[in-house]
Design a protein around this motif. Structure first.
Motif: not given
Length: 354
Positions: A73-83
């Motif tokens: 997930l790219d929210a510009k000021v931060f990102g989130f990665a998930e498996v």
């Protein structure tokens, strides 16, 4: 029989500040929707409007006894990665995630050669593709803890064989003023996954053949957003079947003309009509997915649920990712009926507030 015209790629999706809406063959050189003129009621400078574009990249995989997805997930000021993945036989669930700090871009625009990843010591997750080589690959190396085992995986797919399919859509979001850019691909996948429990011998599967489904989405987001997705991945009559069906608050005002629902069957593309998704007894009970064109009549029975909540700055998000079984029918563009019985699927329900 429902149909949507599939057009040639237009080159650029935003021309003179106006989106080029439609459903397009194959892949673009760049999936970029920046530069829409006045996408919101307030006349923000383009640089601020572009900050409202949120992006997601998801690779769904079915390999051996495992099924799941890798999500950025790219929210510009931060990102989130998930498996998140499951053993489809035992329903054992494996969940690993990581929040990433500021970066120029977490989900790339380039559709020819690109990579994205989370490079933390205990959460190494990477997806990359190279059109010249005709390959897409995913690697993850995830450190376990007292509850979860460590997991390593290498997955490789190909864009070039006869069973691969691609489709791009530029859709109103939900009005013609704003837009969503979507890209989907289905392909053969091979690789292996190694489970390393704490104080127990590692469990390495032999190299296996399976299927992958790539979903990339960019959207000019509203303040409040919600939606539901169903992704099916597997085989019917020894032919690969991969599909994505969705219903969201970003859905176009005219969904018959503009929607992103798609079926890839044995390398052929079928555009699907809009659907109504209901679950009258809650999302952990049966879901019903139907259209008005007699092409989609499915039920989804949840087997295992994963809930993920993210709250960073002004962004709040809640995702339910659910593994389950699909039953019912889908029709191809040629009129062939695909009859599902105990077919693997992943449902997702989300709510986002910006």
């Amino acid at each position: 029989m429902y149909t949507r015209e599939i057009l040639e790629q237009p080159g650029k999706f935003i021309k003179n500040g106006i989106p080029e809406f439609g459903t397009f063959k194959g892949h673009p050189d760049r999936l970029d929707i920046r530069g829409v003129k006045n996408p919101y009621s307030f006349h923000f400078p383009k640089v601020l409007s572009n900050l409202r574009i949120k992006s997601r990249l998801s690779l769904y995989f079915s390999l051996g006894e495992f099924i799941g997805h890798i999500n950025f997930l790219d929210a510009k000021v931060f990102g989130f990665a998930e498996v998140v993945f499951w053993n489809a036989k035992t329903l054992k669930k494996f969940v690993y995630h990581s929040v990433m700090g500021p970066r120029k871009r977490f989900v790339p625009h380039d559709m020819n050669t690109a990579a994205t990843g989370c490079y933390r010591k205990h959460r190494y997750i990477r997806i990359s593709w190279d059109r010249k080589a005709g390959r897409i690959s995913a690697v993850f190396n995830l450190k376990g803890d007292s509850v979860r085992p460590s997991v390593n995986a290498t997955l490789t797919g190909t864009f070039t064989d006869s069973l691969s399919s691609e489709l791009t859509s530029i859709l109103p979001s939900p009005t013609m003023r704003r837009c969503t850019g979507k890209y989907n691909a289905g392909f053969n996948l091979h690789g292996s996954i190694t489970i390393i429990p704490k104080k127990q011998p590692e469990q390495t599967m032999t190299d296996s053949q399976g299927f992958g489904f790539l979903d990339i989405n960019r959207t000019y987001m509203k303040v409040h957003n919600e939606g539901e997705f169903i992704t099916g991945i597997g085989c019917y009559d020894e032919k690969p079947v991969l599909f994505r069906i969705e219903s969201t608050s970003q859905e176009a005002v005219n969904p018959d003309k503009y929607n992103g629902n798609v079926l890839f069957y044995n390398g052929e593309v079928t555009v699907l009509p809009p659907v109504v998704i209901t679950h009258p007894f809650g999302i952990k009970k049966n879901w019903v997915i139907q259209d008005t064109e007699n092409m989609i009549d499915l039920s989804f029975t949840p087997s295992s649920d994963n809930i993920n909540k993210v709250s960073i700055f002004v962004l709040k998000a809640e995702y339910n990712t659910i593994f389950g079984k699909l039953e019912g029918t889908l029709a191809t563009a040629g009129g062939e009926k695909i009859n599902f019985k105990s077919f693997d699927g992943i449902a997702q329900k989300y709510k986002i507030r910006l």
